[in-house]
Design a protein around this motif. Structure first.
Motif: not given
Length: 423
Positions: A49-52, A56-58, A92-97, A245-248
């Motif tokens: 699983i490579d996901n945030p 923002t998308y936690a 944890d992929s992070t949300s944007g890196d 927009q999406n997420g937070d």
């Protein structure tokens, strides 16, 4: 906040060429040699699983994980995959890196020896890690990254997409918005693959139905203060302000739009709305017309109530579309392996190509199928409007129209997907 991802799926300072190099760093042999599958019973079947889990998308990433965990429990209770137990290995992929996401993909494939790669909520990160999966011949399921190229111009034989594409999301709502609310549209656009795809699809709909784009702002992922963008939108005097927009980010911009009183002067709409967003908003900010990608309140649809109760028992909350994305994606992988009677990526991809999901996995009123020769899931979307509260505390979306996406989907040829299978 991590560096944003552009519409080519690269993070700030990371080019597409760099990503491709990163995807192939373990050498040509990994690209052409079949992956070795150990004999049954020697190890579990591994899902990487490579996901945030942060950024923002936690919240959406964690809800996808809840769905995945339930699916794994259900699969193991029924004997596993090819007689072996299934296991999640979570990064944890992070949300944007994109750099971090690609690094985690390499770890999962090269060190953890996963049989499936799963990710990502962020479309740009999905595009980046799909290059790794393609180079390594690893079966990949995209649960929640919507960008068209994933199963369009950049489609791969080994990559499948559970969430609807950006074009499907917009085609499900734009014609009705133009008909009901006017022909001048202003757009607030997250500046990466997801937002760019939504804007492109909206522009195509505006042209088709004789409406006008009166302005669009590309806004960095993780922006907290939207005041300058909302002032610009107001000055353009549109009929509709479209929030993409999406997420937070989606939560923040809707709160601020209501604080500015824009909902009293303009119609607010978007593409997809997350139940996570609606839960986080004050009742006064639950506004606008949207598409929801899966909804828990489906009276009479087989197995939905049981799924909803299972998630409520696990988390204390009803499932969201993100929970469903995770649950369905893991089950789709298991279906592919069991149908193929193999963990060979090519055989599994052939097995899932054109597969109609069984009702207990589809969890929707109509047929859900991973479209042959493209691999985008074609099923159901729900268009409607946000509501402060419906039949219960978790009923925050009123469904106006149920849409069979076969009726709004471009042809495979129109998507630009030219799938090439290994010989």
């Amino acid at each position: 906040m991590n560096d944003k991802v552009d519409d080519k799926g690269s993070s700030k300072g990371i080019s597409r060429r760099t990503i491709l190099k990163m995807a192939t760093t373990t050498g040509v042999a990994a690209m052409v040699s079949p992956r070795i599958v150990l004999a049954a019973g020697e190890q579990p079947v591994k899902f990487g699983i490579d996901n945030p889990l942060t950024g923002t998308y936690a919240i959406t990433g964690r809800n996808e994980l809840h769905g995945m965990e339930l699916a794994i429990a259900e699969i193991n209770a029924k004997g596993g995959i090819l007689g072996r137990q299934a296991q999640l290995i979570v990064e944890d992929s992070t949300s944007g890196d994109a750099g971090v996401a690609v690094q985690k993909a390499h770890k999962l494939i090269d060190r953890d020896k996963v049989d499936f790669l799963i990710g990502n909520v962020n479309s740009g990160l999905t595009e980046a890690i799909s290059q790794v999966a393609f180079a390594k011949n690893v079966f990949m399921l995209d649960p929640g990254g919507h960008a068209d190229p994933i199963t369009g111009t950049e489609c791969h034989w080994n990559v499948f997409q559970t969430c609807p594409s950006t074009t499907l999301l917009v085609n499900a709502i734009a014609p009705d918005l133009i008909k009901r609310f006017g022909k001048k549209f202003y757009f607030l656009v997250p500046d990466y693959a997801f937002g760019h795809g939504l804007l492109d699809a909206y522009n195509a709909n505006l042209k088709k139905y004789g409406a006008t784009n009166v302005g669009a702002d590309l806004i960095p992922l993780g922006t907290a203060d939207y005041s300058s963008y909302l002032i610009k939108a107001q000055s353009a005097s549109p009929d509709v302000i479209v929030i993409l927009q999406n997420g937070d980010d989606q939560t923040n911009v809707l709160k601020q739009a209501v604080q500015f009183g824009l909902d009293k002067r303009f119609h607010i709409a978007g593409a997809n709305i997350e139940l996570e967003t609606l839960e986080a908003l004050p009742p006064s900010a639950r506004i606008g017309n949207w598409v929801i990608e899966w909804y828990w309140n489906q009276p009479g649809v087989p197995h939905v109530k049981e799924f909803t109760e299972a998630i409520k028992k696990k988390t204390g909350r009803v499932p969201t579309a993100r929970t469903w994305f995770g649950h369905t994606s893991i089950h789709a992988c298991a279906l592919a392996a069991n149908k193929a009677k193999s963990l060979d990526a090519v055989k599994m991809a052939r097995a899932l190509d054109g597969l109609v999901l069984p009702p207990e996995v589809a969890l929707q009123p109509g047929e859900a199928v991973y479209r042959a020769t493209q691999h985008l899931l074609i099923g159901t979307l729900w268009a409607g409007h946000a509501q402060a509260q419906g039949s219960g505390a978790d009923d925050l979306f009123h469904v106006d129209t149920i849409i069979d996406t076969k009726t709004i989907a471009p042809t495979v040829e129109e998507t630009g997907c030219k799938m090439v299978w290994p010989s």
